[in-house]
Scaffold this active site. Structure first.
Site, short mmCIF file in Angstrom:
data_model
loop_
_atom_site.label_atom_id
_atom_site.label_comp_id
_atom_site.label_asym_id
_atom_site.label_seq_id
_atom_site.Cartn_x
_atom_site.Cartn_y
_atom_site.Cartn_z
N ALA A 75 87.91 48.23 62.52
CA ALA A 75 89.12 47.02 62.25
C ALA A 75 89.59 48.34 61.24
CB ALA A 75 88.75 45.45 61.32
N GLY A 120 83.90 47.37 65.20
CA GLY A 120 84.52 46.98 66.01
C GLY A 120 84.14 48.50 67.10
N GLU A 123 81.39 47.31 69.18
CA GLU A 123 81.81 46.34 69.51
C GLU A 123 82.20 46.85 71.12
OE1 GLU A 123 81.35 42.55 66.35
OE2 GLU A 123 83.01 44.14 66.20
N GLU A 143 79.04 46.59 58.97
CA GLU A 143 80.73 45.10 58.51
C GLU A 143 79.58 45.11 57.31
OE1 GLU A 143 81.43 45.23 63.05
OE2 GLU A 143 80.20 45.76 61.92
#
Length: 269
Positions: A75, A120, A123, A143
């Site tokens: 992110a 992310g 992910e 995270e």
């Protein structure tokens, strides 16, 4: 159907018929950090590819990066640093649409990871069906070290890949993991020479694209829907996907081509 264009991701079609689509994360100035705009583009791009997949026009997707040293670093924390709580909540469905769009692709997706795939970014890779890493890649879900949790599917997808205790170690310690270590854990599927992950992923996708689009789509659907149910329910899911394939144009063409000893010309429906 015309292939759409976006600011933060690019779509390139490969092969004589364009059946392999390369979806490249293309925000190199930020090492592909996922901003709101990039998330919006990724969601729109995956929806467009899903539409092309359901017609048989796209038969496999490879997710890559235009940055030589980063697949995606997660992110965009610089953007988020200026968010109010309301801003963060407003962004949430956009972010879910991005990661969920990759996960929902109806055709096989292969991630090609060279460099960093963190948060992310990892992910996005986990949302694919296969992950090919260059030997210099680094992956992880850090995270909890910045006060959040993996929110793009990481807690669920990594656990399904490697099991509870291995996922717990990676997530709770926020560890960065080398490609070889990740492969040993089962978090990624194949490690190749650094800088060649994209080539290998495209090679795998080209093989997938040679096969029945209807068969491959329904095999993926059966596998995805049957993963977390008991065997009896899973076999019923498989039977439904078999029926959807058995009476398709692809099945008729496949049998005909086999009998005539030629390469199938798949209608894709």
């Amino acid at each position: 159907m015309t292939t759409p264009t976006f600011d933060n991701v690019t779509i390139t079609r490969h092969g004589q018929e364009g059946h392999v689509a390369e979806l490249a994360l293309d925000r190199p100035e930020a090492m592909n950090a996922v901003s709101t705009a990039m998330a919006r583009d990724l969601g729109a791009a995956t929806r467009a590819l899903a539409d092309l997949a359901l017609t048989g026009e796209v038969r496999a997707v490879v997710v890559t990066s235009t940055h030589p040293k980063a697949f995606c670093v997660g992110a965009d924390l610089k953007e988020r640093n200026g968010f109010t709580d309301a801003d963060l909540m407003a962004q949430r469905p956009v972010a879910r649409g991005a990661y969920g769009g990759v996960l929902a692709l109806p055709v096989p997706a292969v991630a090609a990871v060279d460099g960093f795939a963190l948060g992310g970014g990892f992910e996005i890779a986990l949302s694919c069906d296969l992950i090919v890493c260059g030997s210099g890649a680094t992956v992880g879900l850090p995270e909890v070290s910045v006060g959040v949790i993996p929110g793009g599917g990481g807690t669920q997808l990594l656990t399904r890949r490697v099991g509870w205790s291995r996922a717990a170690r990676m997530i709770f310690t926020a560890a960065r993991t080398t490609a070889d270590e990740a492969a040993a854990l089962g978090a990624v599927d194949e490690v190749v020479e650094a800088g060649t992950a994209r080539d290998r992923a495209l090679e795998i996708a080209q093989v997938v694209a040679q096969h029945s689009p209807v068969g491959v789509r329904n095999a993926k659907k059966a596998m995805r829907l049957g993963t977390d149910v008991d065997l009896v329910a899973g076999l019923e899911i498989e039977d439904g996907c078999w029926r959807a394939t058995a009476f398709s144009g692809d099945r008729a063409e496949g049998v005909r081509a086999f009998a005539e000893k030629r390469t199938p010309r798949w209608p894709g429906v």
